[in-house]
Design an enzyme around this catalytic site. Sequence first.
Site, PDB file in Angstrom:
ATOM      1  CB  THR A  11     -44.590 -30.470  -2.729  1.00  0.00           C
ATOM      2  OG1 THR A  11     -44.297 -29.997  -4.457  1.00  0.00           O
ATOM      3  CG2 THR A  11     -45.684 -29.677  -2.290  1.00  0.00           C
TER       4      THR A  11
ATOM      5  CE  LYS B 140     -43.573 -33.708  -6.641  1.00  0.00           C
ATOM      6  NZ  LYS B 140     -44.152 -33.728  -5.454  1.00  0.00           N
TER       7      LYS B 140
ATOM      8  CD  GLU C  13     -47.259 -40.977 -11.491  1.00  0.00           C
ATOM      9  OE1 GLU C  13     -46.301 -41.033 -10.594  1.00  0.00           O
ATOM     10  OE2 GLU C  13     -47.069 -40.258 -12.458  1.00  0.00           O
TER      11      GLU C  13
END
Length: 275
Positions: free
Chosen positions: A30, A142, A175
């Site tokens: 992204t 990812k 995270e």
Amino acid sequence: MLYYSVNGQPKSSIDISDRSIAYGDGIFTTAKIVDGQVQFLSAHLNRLAEGCHYLKINFIQSQAFVDEIVNVAKGFTTAVLKIIVTAGSGGRGYSRQGVSGAQVIVSIHDMPTHYQAWSEQGISLVNSHIQLGLNPLLKGLKHLNRLEQVLIRDELDNTPADDLLVCDLNGFVVETSCANIFWLRDEQVFTPVLDDAGVRGLYRQNILSFDTSIKQVKEKMSDLADISAMFICNSVMGIVPVKKFNNNQLDTDSVIHYRHQYFNYFLDKECEKDR
């Protein structure tokens, strides 16, 4: 969506036999579009290539694919680009034998409206009750298997805080629901080691290249009691200060200063020009 295509053709659907549906068999990235250019485009394309190579997805980045991204981005002042590469359609069960070949999905979306306020005012962060599983085989990637993040986001939707800080099953900080995390203690910057869980975001990598003194550590929630400042980051939101962590006020001025230094560092870098 403001734009969408599948394998370079305007299309908003894929075959129901695509392996992304049944197995999350694929990878994505992204990126942020600013003034008609994709920020850090080369790095995002390299990330896709490396992820596909590791997952053994047969995907070759053609010039037509790159041209599509560059050309479509020109029509947007500020937006979010998402590129998904799936392993393709077919196969029997988990086996990829007989799979048709990689599918490439390109889409463009509106920029989240709250990111500007986050950047200027900072966010509130609290601990998540959900812990990430340990998966060193897929560390840093990812990939499309995001069910843990879906559950974390569901918890966040029922929490008054802006974001959640997430640990792994061993209790080590990893995270947030959507970003990498850094914190300051005695002017030293720290970030989690991502050997067993979490996403190695491109913005995180840029910060590590900017500040080579950052220490990658394994710390638990209790270890963060004495920090002075904290920030989160990803390729769309950039560096966002945390103003309140578990109801404790944190220093945001030092993060804003740090962000300014980061921007100055990358101002003349080729990767910034290559957006």
